[in-house]
Write a protein that holds these residues in place. Structure first.
Motif, PDB file in Angstrom:
ATOM      1  N   LEU A  11     -10.722 -53.280  49.915  1.00 46.80           N
ATOM      2  CA  LEU A  11     -11.322 -52.646  48.883  1.00 46.80           C
ATOM      3  C   LEU A  11     -11.182 -51.081  49.170  1.00 46.80           C
ATOM      4  O   LEU A  11     -10.409 -50.237  47.864  1.00 46.80           O
ATOM      5  N   ALA A  12     -11.395 -50.600  50.824  1.00 53.13           N
ATOM      6  CA  ALA A  12     -11.283 -49.469  50.288  1.00 53.13           C
ATOM      7  C   ALA A  12      -9.980 -48.853  50.275  1.00 53.13           C
ATOM      8  O   ALA A  12      -9.095 -47.512  49.240  1.00 53.13           O
ATOM      9  N   ILE A  13      -8.462 -49.426  51.025  1.00 50.83           N
ATOM     10  CA  ILE A  13      -7.434 -49.466  51.148  1.00 50.83           C
ATOM     11  C   ILE A  13      -6.559 -49.539  49.682  1.00 50.83           C
ATOM     12  O   ILE A  13      -6.390 -48.902  49.243  1.00 50.83           O
ATOM     13  N   TRP A  14      -7.480 -50.321  49.046  1.00 53.85           N
ATOM     14  CA  TRP A  14      -6.376 -50.778  47.517  1.00 53.85           C
ATOM     15  C   TRP A  14      -7.563 -49.733  46.357  1.00 53.85           C
ATOM     16  O   TRP A  14      -6.664 -49.216  46.029  1.00 53.85           O
ATOM     17  N   MET A  15      -8.335 -49.105  46.623  1.00 51.85           N
ATOM     18  CA  MET A  15      -8.970 -47.593  46.427  1.00 51.85           C
ATOM     19  C   MET A  15      -7.708 -47.262  46.404  1.00 51.85           C
ATOM     20  O   MET A  15      -8.077 -45.828  45.223  1.00 51.85           O
ATOM     21  N   ARG A  16      -7.631 -46.778  47.836  1.00 50.96           N
ATOM     22  CA  ARG A  16      -7.365 -45.503  48.346  1.00 50.96           C
ATOM     23  C   ARG A  16      -5.731 -45.752  47.045  1.00 50.96           C
ATOM     24  O   ARG A  16      -4.877 -44.652  46.694  1.00 50.96           O
ATOM     25  N   PHE A  17      -4.920 -46.710  47.104  1.00 47.07           N
ATOM     26  CA  PHE A  17      -3.457 -46.875  47.081  1.00 47.07           C
ATOM     27  C   PHE A  17      -3.374 -46.748  45.787  1.00 47.07           C
ATOM     28  O   PHE A  17      -2.692 -46.313  44.497  1.00 47.07           O
ATOM     29  N   ASP A  18      -4.605 -47.581  44.438  1.00 47.63           N
ATOM     30  CA  ASP A  18      -4.977 -46.870  43.081  1.00 47.63           C
ATOM     31  C   ASP A  18      -4.513 -45.669  42.905  1.00 47.63           C
ATOM     32  O   ASP A  18      -4.515 -45.381  41.123  1.00 47.63           O
ATOM     33  N   THR A  19      -5.680 -44.286  42.649  1.00 48.84           N
ATOM     34  CA  THR A  19      -5.915 -43.516  42.502  1.00 48.84           C
ATOM     35  C   THR A  19      -4.232 -42.848  43.386  1.00 48.84           C
ATOM     36  O   THR A  19      -3.614 -41.728  42.336  1.00 48.84           O
ATOM     37  N   VAL A  20      -3.381 -43.440  44.293  1.00 51.01           N
ATOM     38  CA  VAL A  20      -2.165 -42.654  44.249  1.00 51.01           C
ATOM     39  C   VAL A  20      -1.345 -43.025  43.330  1.00 51.01           C
ATOM     40  O   VAL A  20      -0.572 -42.205  42.148  1.00 51.01           O
TER      41      VAL A  20
END
Length: 71
Positions: A11-20
């Protein structure tokens, strides 16, 4: 235990890419707005081929008819 850590990590990785992706969308939107501003100030900047308004047929000068020979 371990499964919860993996899920939280994913989830943390997905959130990071989502903000990008969100930032990329905002940058694209800003670029489109900048291009729109440029086009509203300078109509020829869009690159769409528009004939100049001083061509002879706009001034009542008729082009010669080519006889087709089927009269």
């Amino acid at each position: 235990g371990l499964g919860v850590v993996i899920v939280i990590g994913a989830l943390a990785i997905w959130m990071r890419f989502d903000t990008v992706n969100q930032r990329r969308k905002e940058a694209k939107k800003a670029q489109v707005e900048a291009e729109f501003e440029e086009l509203s100030e300078e109509p020829a900047a869009g690159g769409f081929p528009v004939p100049p308004l001083d061509l002879p047929h706009y001034h009542g000068v008729q082009h010669k008819e080519i006889p087709s020979g089927t009269n």
